[in-house]
Structure formats: structure tokens, C-alpha cells
Write a protein that holds these residues in place. Structure first.
Motif, mmCIF file in Angstrom:
data_model
loop_
_atom_site.group_PDB
_atom_site.id
_atom_site.type_symbol
_atom_site.label_atom_id
_atom_site.label_comp_id
_atom_site.label_asym_id
_atom_site.label_seq_id
_atom_site.Cartn_x
_atom_site.Cartn_y
_atom_site.Cartn_z
ATOM 1 N N ARG A 53 0.843 -1.211 0.000
ATOM 2 C CA ARG A 53 0.000 0.000 0.000
ATOM 3 C C ARG A 53 0.873 1.255 0.000
ATOM 4 N NH1 ARG A 53 -4.896 -2.238 3.856
ATOM 5 N NH2 ARG A 53 -6.122 -3.079 2.132
ATOM 6 N N LEU A 56 1.848 1.848 -3.489
ATOM 7 C CA LEU A 56 0.746 2.423 -4.286
ATOM 8 C C LEU A 56 0.579 3.911 -3.991
ATOM 9 C CD1 LEU A 56 -1.995 -0.375 -4.076
ATOM 10 C CD2 LEU A 56 -0.494 0.148 -5.995
ATOM 11 N N ARG A 189 1.109 0.813 -11.792
ATOM 12 C CA ARG A 189 0.181 0.851 -10.660
ATOM 13 C C ARG A 189 -0.861 -0.272 -10.775
ATOM 14 N NH1 ARG A 189 -4.535 0.901 -7.611
ATOM 15 N NH2 ARG A 189 -4.388 2.547 -6.087
ATOM 16 N N VAL A 196 -0.262 -7.039 -4.713
ATOM 17 C CA VAL A 196 -1.294 -6.882 -3.675
ATOM 18 C C VAL A 196 -1.992 -8.229 -3.472
ATOM 19 C CG1 VAL A 196 -3.358 -5.612 -2.970
ATOM 20 C CG2 VAL A 196 -1.683 -4.494 -4.451
ATOM 21 N N LYS A 200 -2.212 -10.599 -0.140
ATOM 22 C CA LYS A 200 -3.518 -10.904 0.461
ATOM 23 C C LYS A 200 -3.730 -12.420 0.530
ATOM 24 C CE LYS A 200 -5.906 -6.620 -0.683
ATOM 25 N NZ LYS A 200 -6.851 -5.933 -1.561
ATOM 26 N N LEU A 224 -11.221 -9.310 -1.779
ATOM 27 C CA LEU A 224 -10.051 -8.427 -1.871
ATOM 28 C C LEU A 224 -10.405 -6.940 -1.803
ATOM 29 C CD1 LEU A 224 -9.915 -7.151 -4.988
ATOM 30 C CD2 LEU A 224 -9.244 -9.487 -5.519
ATOM 31 N N THR A 225 -11.702 -6.649 -1.768
ATOM 32 C CA THR A 225 -12.102 -5.236 -1.786
ATOM 33 C C THR A 225 -12.184 -4.650 -0.376
ATOM 34 O OG1 THR A 225 -13.295 -5.491 -3.856
ATOM 35 C CG2 THR A 225 -13.953 -3.645 -2.458
ATOM 36 N N PHE A 226 -11.586 -3.465 -0.235
ATOM 37 C CA PHE A 226 -11.684 -2.722 1.030
ATOM 38 C C PHE A 226 -12.206 -1.339 0.691
ATOM 39 C CE2 PHE A 226 -8.631 -6.015 1.814
ATOM 40 C CZ PHE A 226 -8.831 -6.391 3.133
ATOM 41 N N VAL A 233 -8.154 6.535 -0.747
ATOM 42 C CA VAL A 233 -7.329 6.751 -1.950
ATOM 43 C C VAL A 233 -7.917 7.904 -2.765
ATOM 44 C CG1 VAL A 233 -6.598 5.743 -4.164
ATOM 45 C CG2 VAL A 233 -6.525 4.353 -2.086
ATOM 46 N N MET A 278 -8.521 2.030 -10.040
ATOM 47 C CA MET A 278 -8.784 1.018 -8.991
ATOM 48 C C MET A 278 -9.530 -0.204 -9.537
ATOM 49 S SD MET A 278 -9.142 3.047 -5.372
ATOM 50 C CE MET A 278 -10.588 4.020 -5.725
ATOM 51 N N THR A 281 -6.981 -2.309 -11.244
ATOM 52 C CA THR A 281 -6.066 -2.946 -10.273
ATOM 53 C C THR A 281 -6.760 -4.171 -9.657
ATOM 54 O OG1 THR A 281 -5.192 -0.752 -9.751
ATOM 55 C CG2 THR A 281 -4.617 -2.531 -8.235
ATOM 56 N N GLN A 285 -5.937 -8.194 -9.794
ATOM 57 C CA GLN A 285 -5.882 -9.030 -8.582
ATOM 58 C C GLN A 285 -6.707 -10.310 -8.767
ATOM 59 O OE1 GLN A 285 -6.110 -7.202 -4.598
ATOM 60 N NE2 GLN A 285 -6.278 -5.228 -5.616
HETATM 61 C C1 LIG Z 1 -5.066 -2.354 -3.665
HETATM 62 C C2 LIG Z 1 -5.906 -2.860 -2.780
HETATM 63 O O1 LIG Z 1 -7.021 -3.613 -3.137
HETATM 64 C C3 LIG Z 1 -8.241 -2.998 -3.509
HETATM 65 C C4 LIG Z 1 -7.951 -1.955 -4.497
HETATM 66 C C5 LIG Z 1 -7.606 -0.714 -4.096
HETATM 67 C C6 LIG Z 1 -6.901 0.212 -5.024
HETATM 68 O O2 LIG Z 1 -6.787 -0.087 -6.207
HETATM 69 O O3 LIG Z 1 -6.400 1.253 -4.538
HETATM 70 C C7 LIG Z 1 -7.881 -0.320 -2.809
HETATM 71 C C8 LIG Z 1 -8.497 -1.137 -1.915
HETATM 72 C C9 LIG Z 1 -8.968 -2.468 -2.276
HETATM 73 O O4 LIG Z 1 -10.347 -2.405 -2.494
HETATM 74 C C10 LIG Z 1 -5.709 -2.693 -1.343
HETATM 75 O O5 LIG Z 1 -6.371 -3.389 -0.585
HETATM 76 O O6 LIG Z 1 -4.877 -1.860 -0.961
#
Ligand SMILES: C=C(O[C@@H]1C=C(C(=O)O)C=C[C@H]1O)C(=O)O
Length: 294
Positions: A53, A56, A189, A196, A200, A224-226, A233, A278, A281, A285
Motif C-alpha cells: 500500500r 501504491l 500501478r 497486492v 492478500k 479483496l475489496t476494502f 485513496v 482502482m 487494479t 488481482q
Molecule cells: C489495492 C488494494 O485492493 C483494492 C484496491 C484498491 C486500489 O486499487 O487502490 C484499494 C483497496 C482495495 O479495495 C488494497 O487493498 O490496498
């Protein structure tokens, strides 16, 4: 007497050879020891969700600065037009520019780094520089995922028209060069999603394995989603765009100088992250995780 002198000579010679052998062996073991230290040093810097993170977050700076640089130029559409005939090269200037630059960068070793993915990976020349031992973080099956075709299309068809004013100032080569900087920063990115995902997965293999075996994309996406991280972000990149894109003068304070006058529209940067960066990304994942047990 002569015999004694000869004996002394042979002994001296043997002693010299012995010292030389010890010196060489010691040197080799020293080199091996220092190599081992480097490898174990890299091993120590283990990737965690926090370190990926952090990366990123740092990459946001590169992306925003590169967008600001591209915004210096108007659209300059001849950069992207396919000429009717070949003019020393065939196809658009942007393709020529990216192809040739990637070719040079491949020779300089850029694509040895698993974080880098080329836009035109076919027929790239081999690296000419000695290989560097990048730590083998990624699982082999997912390491070669490359979504640069998607990134290319989205960047030129959807993103550019949103933040570039129309017009033509003739700076086609500089325009292509700043496009490539944007593309490479965004691509790095988005593909960082592989790292990532790996982290995880390693943190909770038992959570991910059933969804991977069932090839359940939706379940993986949920795992994987937060959402809270994503909201942070979006807010942070908007703030960065505001600060980085400020006109800096010496006779006013920052806040006085810039009301509504930024080199790139800050809410637009937040939107780019929300709608494209995002989601792509996360797409990477999911693709990576689907191959994680292969
Ligand atoms: C990259 C991640 O995974 C997911 C994607 C994110 C992103 O692209 O910034 C942020 C949060 C998550 O939903 C993360 O958990 O940091």
C-alpha cells in the motif's frame, strides 16, 4: 650448497602458490558471503499489505505528476493518427514512439523487473545488462498477466479527452513522450495488483482457496475489496492533485494564490482512480488469484 639453494627455491615457490590459492579461495568465499548477505537482506524486506500500500501511495505522485505534464500540451491529434502511407515508419507516431522506446528500455533491462510490463511485449530485444536478482515474490502462473491493451484503449479513448484541451501546438514528439510516461506510471500501478493479490493470498490462503477452486470471480472481488481504503485513496489523490497542480508564487500564500486554478482538475483525478485505475487494479488481482493454485 646448490641442492640447498634449489630446495629453498622450490619451497618458496610452493609457499607462494599456497598463499595465492588461499587468497583466491578466501576472495571467492567473501564474494559469496556478501552475495548471500544481499539475498538475505532482500528476503528480510518481506512484502506486507502495508508495504504494497505504501508503494501504491508513492506511485500516486508519479501518476499525478505525469498527468500534469501531459496537460501542458493540447490534444495534438496528429500524434495519434494513422498516416495513409508509411513515412519512415508505419502506423501512428504514438505507436512508433512507444515501440522504439520500449525496445531501448528492454535492452537496458527495464522488463527484467516483475513490476514492469510492456505495451508491445512481442519481439522485444533481450536485456543487455547483467541480470539483477529481483526477489521472486509472484507465483509463476500469474506473473505474466498483462492488461496493457485495455489500459491503452482506455487512456486514449476515455481519459485523454477528459483532461486535455483541444488544439494543436505541433509538439507531437513531446506529447508522445509524456503520454508514454502516463501510460507507464498507470500500467505499473495497475499491474501492482499482482503483488497486492499475492500478499492478500499469503495472509489468508484458506479464505481465498475455495473461491479460487470454484473460479468464483465475484467472491474473489468481494474478498479483496476494502471500500474504506478506496475512499481514502480517492480523497488523497484529489488532495495531491490540488497541491501538486498549484501555481506557486513567492508573494502570496498557497491558499490565496490558487482558488480554482489547478494544472489538472483535482476531482477529475479522483474520478480517474474511481472509474478506471482502482477497478483495473482489482481486475488484475482477480486474474492473478484465479491462477494462484496452478
Ligand atoms: C489495492 C488494494 O485492493 C483494492 C484496491 C484498491 C486500489 O486499487 O487502490 C484499494 C483497496 C482495495 O479495495 C488494497 O487493498 O490496498
Amino acid at each position: 650448497m646448490l641442492v640447498l639453494a634449489r630446495l629453498a627455491e622450490v619451497l618458496t615457490m610452493n609457499l607462494f602458490v599456497l598463499i595465492l590459492v588461499i587468497f583466491i579461495l578466501d576472495g571467492r568465499s567473501l564474494t559469496m558471503a556478501s552475495k548471500e548477505r544481499i539475498v538475505s537482506k532482500m528476503g528480510e524486506k518481506e512484502m506486507t499489505l502495508d508495504t504494497v500500500r505504501d508503494s501504491l501511495i508513492r506511485q500516486e505522485d508519479t501518476i499525478i505528476f505525469s498527468l500534469i505534464e501531459r496537460a501542458k500540451f493540447p490534444m495534438n491529434s496528429p500524434t495519434y493518427q494513422e498516416p495513409k502511407s508509411c513515412v519512415g515508419f508505419c502506423g501512428s507516431l504514438i505507436r512508433f514512439f512507444v515501440n522504439e522506446t520500449e525496445s531501448l528500455q528492454a535492452k537496458a533491462g527495464r522488463y527484467q523487473n516483475p513490476e514492469e510490463n510492456a505495451f508491445f511485449p512481442d519481439h522485444l530485444p533481450p536485456s543487455l545488462v547483467p541480470p539483477y536478482a529481483f526477489p521472486p515474490v509472484l507465483h509463476r502462473a500469474g506473473a505474466s498477466i498483462n492488461v496493457n491493451n485495455k489500459i491503452w484503449d482506455i487512456y486514449f479513448k476515455q481519459l485523454l479527452p477528459l483532461f486535455i484541451i483541444s488544439g494543436d501546438d505541433g509538439n507531437y514528439a513531446s506529447t508522445a513522450s509524456s503520454d508514454l510516461n502516463c501510460l507507464q506510471a498507470i500500467s505499473r500501478r495497475i499491474h501492482y495488483g499482482k503483488f497486492v493479490a499475492e500478499v492478500k493470498y499469503k495472509d489468508a490462503p484458506h479464505d481465498y482457496e475455495p473461491a479460487i477452486r470454484a473460479k468464483d470471480r465475484d467472491a474473489l472481488m468481494k474478498l479483496l475489496t476494502f471500500k474504506a481504503v478506496e475512499e481514502t485513496v480517492k480523497k488523497r489523490v484529489e488532495k495531491k492533485a490540488m497541491i501538486f497542480g498549484e501555481e506557486v508564487t513567492t508573494n502570496t500564500t498557497c491558499t490565496e494564490s490558487n482558488e480554482g486554478n489547478h494544472k489538472i482538475d483535482p476531482p477529475l483525478v479522483s474520478r480517474l482512480y474511481d472509474e478506471w485505475i482502482m477497478p483495473l487494479t482489482k481486475f488484475v488481482q482477480v486474474e492473478y488469484l484465479l491462477r494462484r493454485l496452478d
